[in-house]
Scaffold this motif. Structure first.
Motif, PDB file in Angstrom:
ATOM      1  N   GLN A   1     -31.698 -11.715 -57.416  1.00  0.00           N
ATOM      2  CA  GLN A   1     -33.034 -12.143 -57.870  1.00  0.00           C
ATOM      3  C   GLN A   1     -34.115 -11.216 -57.307  1.00  0.00           C
ATOM      4  N   ILE A   2     -33.984  -9.927 -57.538  1.00  0.00           N
ATOM      5  CA  ILE A   2     -34.973  -8.968 -57.041  1.00  0.00           C
ATOM      6  C   ILE A   2     -36.328  -9.226 -57.690  1.00  0.00           C
ATOM      7  N   GLY A   3     -37.358  -9.242 -56.872  1.00  0.00           N
ATOM      8  CA  GLY A   3     -38.712  -9.433 -57.389  1.00  0.00           C
ATOM      9  C   GLY A   3     -39.091 -10.873 -57.632  1.00  0.00           C
ATOM     10  N   VAL A   4     -38.203 -11.810 -57.296  1.00  0.00           N
ATOM     11  CA  VAL A   4     -38.504 -13.236 -57.431  1.00  0.00           C
ATOM     12  C   VAL A   4     -39.046 -13.725 -56.092  1.00  0.00           C
TER      13      VAL A   4
ATOM     14  N   SER B   1     -30.192  -3.669 -44.663  1.00  0.00           N
ATOM     15  CA  SER B   1     -28.934  -3.209 -45.244  1.00  0.00           C
ATOM     16  C   SER B   1     -29.115  -1.863 -45.933  1.00  0.00           C
ATOM     17  N   SER B   2     -28.109  -1.007 -45.811  1.00  0.00           N
ATOM     18  CA  SER B   2     -28.123   0.277 -46.523  1.00  0.00           C
ATOM     19  C   SER B   2     -27.447   0.164 -47.884  1.00  0.00           C
ATOM     20  N   GLU B   3     -26.910  -1.014 -48.201  1.00  0.00           N
ATOM     21  CA  GLU B   3     -26.215  -1.215 -49.469  1.00  0.00           C
ATOM     22  C   GLU B   3     -27.214  -1.439 -50.604  1.00  0.00           C
ATOM     23  N   PRO B   4     -26.899  -0.968 -51.808  1.00  0.00           N
ATOM     24  CA  PRO B   4     -27.781  -1.248 -52.953  1.00  0.00           C
ATOM     25  C   PRO B   4     -27.806  -2.750 -53.231  1.00  0.00           C
ATOM     26  N   PRO B   5     -28.939  -3.285 -53.648  1.00  0.00           N
ATOM     27  CA  PRO B   5     -29.066  -4.744 -53.792  1.00  0.00           C
ATOM     28  C   PRO B   5     -28.366  -5.330 -55.003  1.00  0.00           C
ATOM     29  N   GLY B   6     -28.029  -4.492 -55.982  1.00  0.00           N
ATOM     30  CA  GLY B   6     -27.440  -5.011 -57.210  1.00  0.00           C
ATOM     31  C   GLY B   6     -28.483  -5.176 -58.297  1.00  0.00           C
TER      32      GLY B   6
END
Length: 545
Positions: free
Chosen positions: A216-219, A248-253
């Protein structure tokens, strides 16, 4: 000695036991609030029951620091759950309950409702030790046998025959045989060991056709995000300097995508501002102020909400909860917890404790923290009269979410938001779809941001289906699961409230009794009979009642 043994046999007359072998109608695994209400209901309906608890202290989060109850609409809380909050009310009607504060000085602030409801003789806000005493009273009054510090052997400890659990074995070697079993743990360990299907993490939106599941990026539906830009790097703006701690260095999805990440855990702290009843925040072992640099940068942006979730409970104490972009939630450090071995879970819990104790020390001592915040923090400490056998630190970490069963019926956000009729209701919920942050990541422009926090309110209280408590019949015929219920991540965000767990524990026990008396699987019992029992026990099943 003979008299004591005779008395014990009288109290537990239908429980068979030898040194390492115990037999009862119903075996409940767990020491949570759901476990205790289930045990009380089983005894009320005339069945023998044993609570096999890995915990020494009963009540889970209800007695573990979460005293500022997430009630939602309190009118749909019935049965033994309402009895619990009625007993809280009675306790605080006595003068002796107000040791550190005058009753009239308490502000009566609650979570969407007054703390003390005189008209309905209920109180929704309380100190941890008060809750634990009530659960212990439930046990004593109903002569419930509780075996404490007994941990399920998750490898070979569940014996099944013909699709039914026959017995469970704990690491101490004790064996518990029963007719029906209830997994009332936050983790769903018995359910998993019985090879019942479950899910960990967030489903994709496509799985159940939902909107608020998955990434939920940007929520931003609460205030737990970086409202003002903060660089994610050791040297602001310089990626080569490396990331700051706790990012975290991982991409968020991608939005709507499922993952195996789970919402953050924390400890709900009982803190005191009474000088005679507070323990100063001490510097934890291996304290490193650098890991809280993000918070220092948040203060530099002008953020000023440090004390917004120091929620008041009686006697000048708080139930201190996470608030803001960098707070007591230890984001991203619990992903392995649901499936981890006991020793690994212990390490994860200890890591959370060290993080949170370091944060408290940072807030009260570090010169990067505004002076007015440090001055106010100096007025607070851990409550000296809470969790006295654990250094005044809560004995229960807030497991907001772990495993979730995939059972006979899966509750989704459509059920919670009132977009469909829920079949076979056995209780109600009303809280918002509520998930805390799941990850802290680096944006494309090198800023830090949180993701996963949602809060979507249902239009009305909603019913919870009996199907959420039962596995698929092909997987197990005599198990009920009132905590790690069959639901999506988003639906569980509303269901996962302590009053609801008490409600579901009670309803699970009533279903267990019906299964025993009818000789049927938990999937095949008569719902009309279950409904009748629950209504007699003052459960509230739907808005029509």
């Amino acid at each position: 000695m003979k008299f004591i043994l005779s008395l014990f046999l009288l109290l537990y007359c239908t429980v068979s036991f030898s040194q390492d072998y115990y037999q009862s109608d119903i075996i409940i695994y767990g020491g949570t609030s759901a476990a205790i209400t289930a045990a009380v209901q089983a005894k009320k309906l005339g069945k023998s029951v044993i609570v096999v608890s890995p915990d020494q202290h009963l009540g889970g989060l209800s007695s573990g620091g979460l005293g500022f109850t997430d009630t939602g609409n309190k009118s749909v809380i019935g049965g033994l759950a309402r009895e619990f909050y009625h007993r809280v009310y009675l306790h605080y009607q006595t003068d002796s309950a107000w040791k550190w504060q005058k009753r009239e000085e308490y502000g009566n602030k609650g979570q969407g409702t007054p703390a003390m409801d005189g008209e309905n003789r209920t109180m929704w806000i309380f100190e941890p030790h008060v809750a634990e005493r009530i659960f212990e009273d439930f046990v004593a009054e109903n002569s419930i046998l509780v075996m404490r510090d007994e941990w399920l052997d998750r490898t070979t400890g569940v014996r099944k025959e013909d699709g039914r659990i026959k017995s469970i074995k704990t690491l101490s070697g004790k064996v518990f045989e029963g007719k029906v079993f209830i997994d009332a743990t936050y983790e769903g360990d018995l359910m998993a060991a019985a090879e019942v299907s479950y899910h960990v993490g967030r489903e994709s939106n496509a799985t159940y056709g939902e909107t608020w599941n998955g990434v939920q990026i940007g929520v931003y539906q609460h205030r737990h995000y970086f409202k003002n830009p903060v660089s994610a790097y050791q040297i602001p703006g310089d990626p080569t300097s490396g990331l700051l701690p706790e990012i975290s260095s991982e991409p968020p999805g991608v939005n709507g995508q499922g993952d195996t990440r789970i919402q953050a855990y924390t400890f709900r702290l009982a803190m005191s501002r009474n000088p005679a009843n507070r323990v100063p925040f001490e510097k934890p072992e291996n304290y490193d102020p650098a890991r809280y640099e993000l918070l220092a940068r948040v203060y530099e942006t002008g953020w000023d909400e440090t004390f917004d979730k120091f929620d008041p409970i009686p006697n000048l104490k708080t139930d201190t909860n996470n608030h803001g972009p960098f707070s007591t939630d230890y984001i991203g450090k619990n992903y392995e917890y649901p499936e981890a071995r006991y020793s690994e879970r212990e390490a994860i819990i200890k890591d959370h404790e060290i993080y949170q104790k370091g944060l408290l020390y940072f807030l009260s001592h570090d010169p990067q923290v505004p002076q007015k915040v440090r001055d106010k923090m100096a007025q607070w400490g851990l409550a000296k009269d809470e969790f006295k056998d654990n250094g005044n630190w809560p004995h229960q970490i807030y497991v907001r979410e772990a495993r979730r069963m995939i059972g006979d019926y899966v509750m989704t956000e459509y059920d919670v938001l009132g977009d469909k009729e829920v079949p076979q209701p056995i209780g109600m919920g009303s809280y918002s779809l509520d998930s805390h942050n799941v990850q802290r990541f680096v944006t494309e422009d090198g800023m830090v941001q949180n993701e996963g926090d949602i809060g979507v309110h249902p239009k009305n209280p909603y019913s919870i289906s009996y199907g959420t408590l039962i596995p698929k019949k092909s997987e197990c015929e005599n198990l009920l699961v009132p905590v790690c219920v069959s639901s999506s991540h988003t639906a569980f965000g509303s269901i996962r409230m302590e009053p609801v767990f008490m409600i579901l524990g009670q309803s699970a026990a009533a279903a267990a009794v019906l299964a025993i008396e009818s000789g049927l699987s938990v999937q095949d019992i008569s719902y009309s009979k279950l409904e009748s029992i629950l209504l007699q026990e003052n459960q509230i099943l739907s808005l029509k009642y």
